[in-house]
Write a protein that holds these residues in place. Sequence first.
Motif, PDB file in Angstrom:
ATOM      1  N   LEU A 119       0.852  -1.189   0.000  1.00  0.00           N
ATOM      2  CA  LEU A 119       0.000   0.000   0.000  1.00  0.00           C
ATOM      3  C   LEU A 119       0.886   1.237   0.000  1.00  0.00           C
ATOM      4  CD1 LEU A 119      -2.615  -1.053   2.717  1.00  0.00           C
ATOM      5  CD2 LEU A 119      -2.909  -1.160   0.230  1.00  0.00           C
ATOM      6  N   GLU A 120       0.725   2.089  -1.008  1.00  0.00           N
ATOM      7  CA  GLU A 120       1.507   3.318  -1.119  1.00  0.00           C
ATOM      8  C   GLU A 120       0.666   4.506  -0.657  1.00  0.00           C
ATOM      9  OE1 GLU A 120       4.552   4.224  -2.016  1.00  0.00           O
ATOM     10  OE2 GLU A 120       5.373   2.263  -2.607  1.00  0.00           O
ATOM     11  N   VAL A 121       1.175   5.246   0.309  1.00  0.00           N
ATOM     12  CA  VAL A 121       0.467   6.411   0.840  1.00  0.00           C
ATOM     13  C   VAL A 121       0.495   7.549  -0.171  1.00  0.00           C
ATOM     14  CG1 VAL A 121       0.372   8.111   2.690  1.00  0.00           C
ATOM     15  CG2 VAL A 121       1.078   5.767   3.191  1.00  0.00           C
ATOM     16  N   ILE A 122      -0.651   8.192  -0.366  1.00  0.00           N
ATOM     17  CA  ILE A 122      -0.738   9.392  -1.205  1.00  0.00           C
ATOM     18  C   ILE A 122      -1.063  10.564  -0.295  1.00  0.00           C
ATOM     19  CG2 ILE A 122      -1.839  10.503  -3.173  1.00  0.00           C
ATOM     20  CD1 ILE A 122      -0.254   7.958  -3.836  1.00  0.00           C
ATOM     21  N   GLY A 123      -0.196  11.568  -0.273  1.00  0.00           N
ATOM     22  CA  GLY A 123      -0.379  12.691   0.620  1.00  0.00           C
ATOM     23  C   GLY A 123       0.216  12.393   1.980  1.00  0.00           C
ATOM     24  N   LEU A 238      -3.238  13.551 -17.960  1.00  0.00           N
ATOM     25  CA  LEU A 238      -3.032  12.754 -16.748  1.00  0.00           C
ATOM     26  C   LEU A 238      -3.266  13.595 -15.503  1.00  0.00           C
ATOM     27  CD1 LEU A 238      -2.261   9.920 -15.781  1.00  0.00           C
ATOM     28  CD2 LEU A 238       0.112  10.697 -15.650  1.00  0.00           C
ATOM     29  N   GLU A 239      -2.803  14.826 -15.521  1.00  0.00           N
ATOM     30  CA  GLU A 239      -3.033  15.699 -14.366  1.00  0.00           C
ATOM     31  C   GLU A 239      -4.530  15.919 -14.150  1.00  0.00           C
ATOM     32  OE1 GLU A 239      -2.755  18.156 -11.102  1.00  0.00           O
ATOM     33  OE2 GLU A 239      -1.262  16.796 -11.958  1.00  0.00           O
ATOM     34  N   GLN A 240      -5.274  16.175 -15.237  1.00  0.00           N
ATOM     35  CA  GLN A 240      -6.713  16.373 -15.101  1.00  0.00           C
ATOM     36  C   GLN A 240      -7.398  15.084 -14.635  1.00  0.00           C
ATOM     37  OE1 GLN A 240      -8.767  19.410 -15.571  1.00  0.00           O
ATOM     38  NE2 GLN A 240      -9.789  17.913 -14.257  1.00  0.00           N
ATOM     39  N   PHE A 241      -6.919  13.954 -15.103  1.00  0.00           N
ATOM     40  CA  PHE A 241      -7.441  12.660 -14.650  1.00  0.00           C
ATOM     41  C   PHE A 241      -7.346  12.558 -13.127  1.00  0.00           C
ATOM     42  CE2 PHE A 241      -6.785   8.273 -13.396  1.00  0.00           C
ATOM     43  CZ  PHE A 241      -7.721   7.561 -14.120  1.00  0.00           C
ATOM     44  N   PHE A 242      -6.179  12.909 -12.573  1.00  0.00           N
ATOM     45  CA  PHE A 242      -6.006  12.795 -11.125  1.00  0.00           C
ATOM     46  C   PHE A 242      -6.845  13.823 -10.375  1.00  0.00           C
ATOM     47  CE2 PHE A 242      -1.743  10.759 -12.163  1.00  0.00           C
ATOM     48  CZ  PHE A 242      -2.203   9.483 -11.849  1.00  0.00           C
ATOM     49  N   ARG A 271       0.036   2.237 -12.229  1.00  0.00           N
ATOM     50  CA  ARG A 271       1.000   2.405 -13.322  1.00  0.00           C
ATOM     51  C   ARG A 271       1.636   3.789 -13.292  1.00  0.00           C
ATOM     52  NH1 ARG A 271      -2.148   1.396 -18.391  1.00  0.00           N
ATOM     53  NH2 ARG A 271      -2.352  -0.622 -17.357  1.00  0.00           N
ATOM     54  N   TYR A 272       0.904   4.770 -12.757  1.00  0.00           N
ATOM     55  CA  TYR A 272       1.386   6.149 -12.741  1.00  0.00           C
ATOM     56  C   TYR A 272       1.570   6.640 -11.303  1.00  0.00           C
ATOM     57  CZ  TYR A 272      -0.017   6.045 -17.642  1.00  0.00           C
ATOM     58  OH  TYR A 272      -0.140   5.717 -18.973  1.00  0.00           O
ATOM     59  N   LEU A 273       2.159   5.787 -10.482  1.00  0.00           N
ATOM     60  CA  LEU A 273       2.288   6.101  -9.056  1.00  0.00           C
ATOM     61  C   LEU A 273       3.052   7.398  -8.823  1.00  0.00           C
ATOM     62  CD1 LEU A 273       1.814   5.166  -6.130  1.00  0.00           C
ATOM     63  CD2 LEU A 273       4.006   3.971  -6.268  1.00  0.00           C
ATOM     64  N   LYS A 274       4.195   7.576  -9.494  1.00  0.00           N
ATOM     65  CA  LYS A 274       4.996   8.785  -9.252  1.00  0.00           C
ATOM     66  C   LYS A 274       4.244  10.032  -9.686  1.00  0.00           C
ATOM     67  CE  LYS A 274       7.574   8.644 -13.641  1.00  0.00           C
ATOM     68  NZ  LYS A 274       8.928   8.547 -14.262  1.00  0.00           N
ATOM     69  N   HIS A 275       3.371   9.891 -10.691  1.00  0.00           N
ATOM     70  CA  HIS A 275       2.621  11.047 -11.182  1.00  0.00           C
ATOM     71  C   HIS A 275       1.520  11.453 -10.201  1.00  0.00           C
ATOM     72  CE1 HIS A 275       4.476  11.051 -15.213  1.00  0.00           C
ATOM     73  NE2 HIS A 275       4.485   9.732 -15.091  1.00  0.00           N
ATOM     74  N   ILE A 276       0.801  10.469  -9.649  1.00  0.00           N
ATOM     75  CA  ILE A 276      -0.273  10.829  -8.712  1.00  0.00           C
ATOM     76  C   ILE A 276       0.311  11.423  -7.439  1.00  0.00           C
ATOM     77  CG2 ILE A 276      -0.488   8.536  -7.628  1.00  0.00           C
ATOM     78  CD1 ILE A 276      -3.487   9.059  -7.377  1.00  0.00           C
ATOM     79  N   LYS A 277       1.506  10.984  -7.053  1.00  0.00           N
ATOM     80  CA  LYS A 277       2.107  11.502  -5.826  1.00  0.00           C
ATOM     81  C   LYS A 277       2.424  12.991  -5.938  1.00  0.00           C
ATOM     82  CE  LYS A 277       4.033   7.440  -3.545  1.00  0.00           C
ATOM     83  NZ  LYS A 277       5.245   6.817  -2.963  1.00  0.00           N
ATOM     84  N   ARG A 278       2.729  13.464  -7.144  1.00  0.00           N
ATOM     85  CA  ARG A 278       3.044  14.888  -7.296  1.00  0.00           C
ATOM     86  C   ARG A 278       1.919  15.670  -7.973  1.00  0.00           C
ATOM     87  NH1 ARG A 278       7.581  12.918 -11.200  1.00  0.00           N
ATOM     88  NH2 ARG A 278       6.624  13.071 -13.261  1.00  0.00           N
ATOM     89  N   ARG A 282      -4.808  15.159  -4.055  1.00  0.00           N
ATOM     90  CA  ARG A 282      -5.253  15.432  -2.681  1.00  0.00           C
ATOM     91  C   ARG A 282      -5.895  16.816  -2.573  1.00  0.00           C
ATOM     92  NH1 ARG A 282      -5.804  11.828   1.649  1.00  0.00           N
ATOM     93  NH2 ARG A 282      -5.929  13.772   2.800  1.00  0.00           N
ATOM     94  N   ASP A 283      -5.361  17.805  -3.283  1.00  0.00           N
ATOM     95  CA  ASP A 283      -5.968  19.136  -3.250  1.00  0.00           C
ATOM     96  C   ASP A 283      -7.402  19.073  -3.768  1.00  0.00           C
ATOM     97  OD1 ASP A 283      -3.636  20.248  -2.288  1.00  0.00           O
ATOM     98  OD2 ASP A 283      -2.901  20.846  -4.267  1.00  0.00           O
ATOM     99  N   ALA A 284      -7.617  18.342  -4.868  1.00  0.00           N
ATOM    100  CA  ALA A 284      -8.966  18.230  -5.429  1.00  0.00           C
ATOM    101  C   ALA A 284      -9.882  17.447  -4.500  1.00  0.00           C
ATOM    102  CB  ALA A 284      -8.904  17.554  -6.798  1.00  0.00           C
TER     103      ALA A 284
END
Length: 324
Positions: A119-123, A238-242, A271-278, A282-284
């Motif tokens: 499990l990878e923490v986001i935020g 991808l940014e809009q997707f997240f 697949r895009y773990l590094k992208h969702i992390k940055r 979380r802001d949305a």
Amino acid sequence: MSHALIADLGGTNARFALVPINQYQPQEVRVFSCKEYESFFDAVSTYVEQCSVDFDSIDAIVLAIAGPVNQEVIRFSNNPWHFTRQQVQEHFGLDKKIAFLNDFDAIGHSLEVIPESELEVIGDQTEVDPKAACWVLGAGTGLGVACVVPQDNGANIVLPGEGGHVDLSTCSDQEDYILRFLRERHKRVSAERVLSGMGLENIYEALAHREGIEKRLTAPEIGEAIERGDDPIALATLEQFFVFLGRVTGDLVLSVESRGGVYIAGGIVPRYLKHIKRSAFRDAMQDKGRMKAFVAPIPTFVVMSEYPGLMGCACYAAYLVNQA
């Protein structure tokens, strides 16, 4: 040794495996393309022929299905297979324990057995209440959603639904443009229209159109462009997707106070773990006006297990056999 035959039947692929009862790591995993088999029975028969375990040693069959499972005829949201419970029971034998789970019900059950290391923490890490409700969701061929209610004794209660088909909400000019663009084509625009493989394609096409470009890429082509880093529209997609994923996640948290956390699975986000992390995910998620303080403490994780649906089926199979 008693075994369960478990399967995760999606819109694109069917994953079959075996697992000893009371163990949760899938064995002899085979992934079949659904379009290459006319029916579920053709696919599962091919798998059983390849099994190293004698069929008499299989005591339970648990199927995770990409679609509602409380219907007389089981149909899939994104593939043409269909069957009834009676047909499945007759195919395997009346002496076998059989259960159907929605595909995200299965992921809900997997939370009981997935190691924390997967499990990878986001935020920011926030405290998880193990006795509180949680959400599982994930984008792949479609968008799956389920709510999990932990139980002190017995299997967790997983509240199934088709939450991926709720209406899409927007909170920016760009999102308004995407919604208008898709509404001309679909009239009603659901969350799944942007949070899925098809959703990536839709977002890309809408953002390109906004720039005066008539262009639609497939989801794999968008992924290749993201990895190359040479297509600004792909990166913006991808940014809009997240951001959309964050908005939907926040809406779920407002609907059920999920102090147990939110767990994101599916084929796209891991697949895009590094992208969702940055990203602004979380802001949305927390962009809920005066309810921000209610949503902000909820922890979010990406499920990195290779086969969480199968692990959930294995967990449920153990309950199914042990309670007999």
